[in-house]
Design a protein around this motif. Structure first.
Motif, PDB file in Angstrom:
ATOM      1  N   ASN A   6      65.380  15.164  62.890  1.00  0.00           N
ATOM      2  CA  ASN A   6      64.822  16.506  62.823  1.00  0.00           C
ATOM      3  C   ASN A   6      65.788  17.451  63.538  1.00  0.00           C
ATOM      4  OD1 ASN A   6      63.201  18.753  62.600  1.00  0.00           O
ATOM      5  ND2 ASN A   6      61.718  18.075  64.124  1.00  0.00           N
ATOM      6  N   ASN A   7      66.502  18.246  62.757  1.00  0.00           N
ATOM      7  CA  ASN A   7      67.465  19.195  63.317  1.00  0.00           C
ATOM      8  C   ASN A   7      66.771  20.534  63.514  1.00  0.00           C
ATOM      9  OD1 ASN A   7      69.609  20.777  64.058  1.00  0.00           O
ATOM     10  ND2 ASN A   7      70.941  20.130  62.385  1.00  0.00           N
ATOM     11  N   GLU A   8      66.477  20.853  64.769  1.00  0.00           N
ATOM     12  CA  GLU A   8      65.793  22.104  65.103  1.00  0.00           C
ATOM     13  C   GLU A   8      66.778  23.208  65.469  1.00  0.00           C
ATOM     14  OE1 GLU A   8      63.024  21.060  68.203  1.00  0.00           O
ATOM     15  OE2 GLU A   8      61.833  19.795  66.860  1.00  0.00           O
ATOM     16  N   THR A   9      68.044  23.007  65.132  1.00  0.00           N
ATOM     17  CA  THR A   9      69.089  23.973  65.464  1.00  0.00           C
ATOM     18  C   THR A   9      69.736  24.491  64.183  1.00  0.00           C
ATOM     19  OG1 THR A   9      70.985  22.464  65.516  1.00  0.00           O
ATOM     20  CG2 THR A   9      69.608  22.552  67.496  1.00  0.00           C
ATOM     21  N   VAL A  40      66.120  13.927  67.414  1.00  0.00           N
ATOM     22  CA  VAL A  40      65.846  15.356  67.374  1.00  0.00           C
ATOM     23  C   VAL A  40      67.054  16.094  67.934  1.00  0.00           C
ATOM     24  CG1 VAL A  40      64.276  17.203  68.077  1.00  0.00           C
ATOM     25  CG2 VAL A  40      63.391  14.875  67.759  1.00  0.00           C
ATOM     26  N   VAL A  42      68.320  19.661  69.345  1.00  0.00           N
ATOM     27  CA  VAL A  42      67.732  20.880  69.904  1.00  0.00           C
ATOM     28  C   VAL A  42      68.818  21.800  70.444  1.00  0.00           C
ATOM     29  CG1 VAL A  42      65.551  19.725  70.486  1.00  0.00           C
ATOM     30  CG2 VAL A  42      67.375  19.858  72.206  1.00  0.00           C
ATOM     31  N   ASP A  43      68.461  23.053  70.660  1.00  0.00           N
ATOM     32  CA  ASP A  43      69.415  24.005  71.219  1.00  0.00           C
ATOM     33  C   ASP A  43      69.448  23.855  72.744  1.00  0.00           C
ATOM     34  OD1 ASP A  43      67.207  25.411  72.286  1.00  0.00           O
ATOM     35  OD2 ASP A  43      67.208  26.878  70.666  1.00  0.00           O
TER      36      ASP A  43
END
Length: 155
Positions: A6-9, A40, A42-43
């Motif tokens: 899951n790439n949240e960036t 995951v 995240v930034d």
């Protein structure tokens, strides 16, 4: 084996390669084929919040691992169990900066950090010198053998 990324960036990375590496590492360590892993991305702000919350350390870090069912590698004497391995949380911008310092690509740094995170999920640590030596040798072997086999077709 279920591996979810899951790439949240907004950072663009080869998620398929992270899955291939993860599957390779888990297979090599004889983790049960029904184990589940989450990766995951995240930034820096999100990573800093996790770093402060869980480690009480300031600033963002490169990778954090959150084990779930405390699964361990299989062996000739130990039958692996299915379950939730846990989450590996990566910060691609921190990884990219480290890659420059190390003299390799950001993709290679993310692969290194993913391997590192998975080893933590499986109970490896580097708090003591002997633990660090064992973990880092295994990490290096896994990563190098994965990279050496990159040109081979997937099975």
């Amino acid at each position: 084996m279920s591996i979810e990324v899951n790439n949240e960036t907004s950072y663009v990375c080869d998620e398929h390669e992270l899955v291939r590496l993860s599957r390779y590492v888990l297979d090599e360590l004889r983790v049960h084929p029904q184990a589940e892993l989450s990766i995951v991305l995240v930034d820096e702000d999100a990573m800093e919040r996790l770093h402060v919350q869980w480690m009480d350390l300031p600033g963002p870090t490169d990778v954090m691992s959150f084990p779930m069912d405390e699964l361990r590698p299989g062996s000739d004497d130990v039958e692996p169990e299915p379950g939730l391995l846990g989450d590996v949380v990566l910060c691609p911008t921190v990884a990219a900066a480290q890659a420059v310092q190390a003299g390799h690509t950001a993709e290679e740094e993310l692969l290194l950090l993913t391997t590192h995170g998975i080893l933590h999920l499986l109970g490896y640590d580097h708090a003591e010198p002997d633990e660090e030596k064992a973990m880092f040798e295994l990490q290096r072997r896994l990563l190098l053998t994965f990279l050496a086999g990159r040109g081979r077709p997937e099975s």
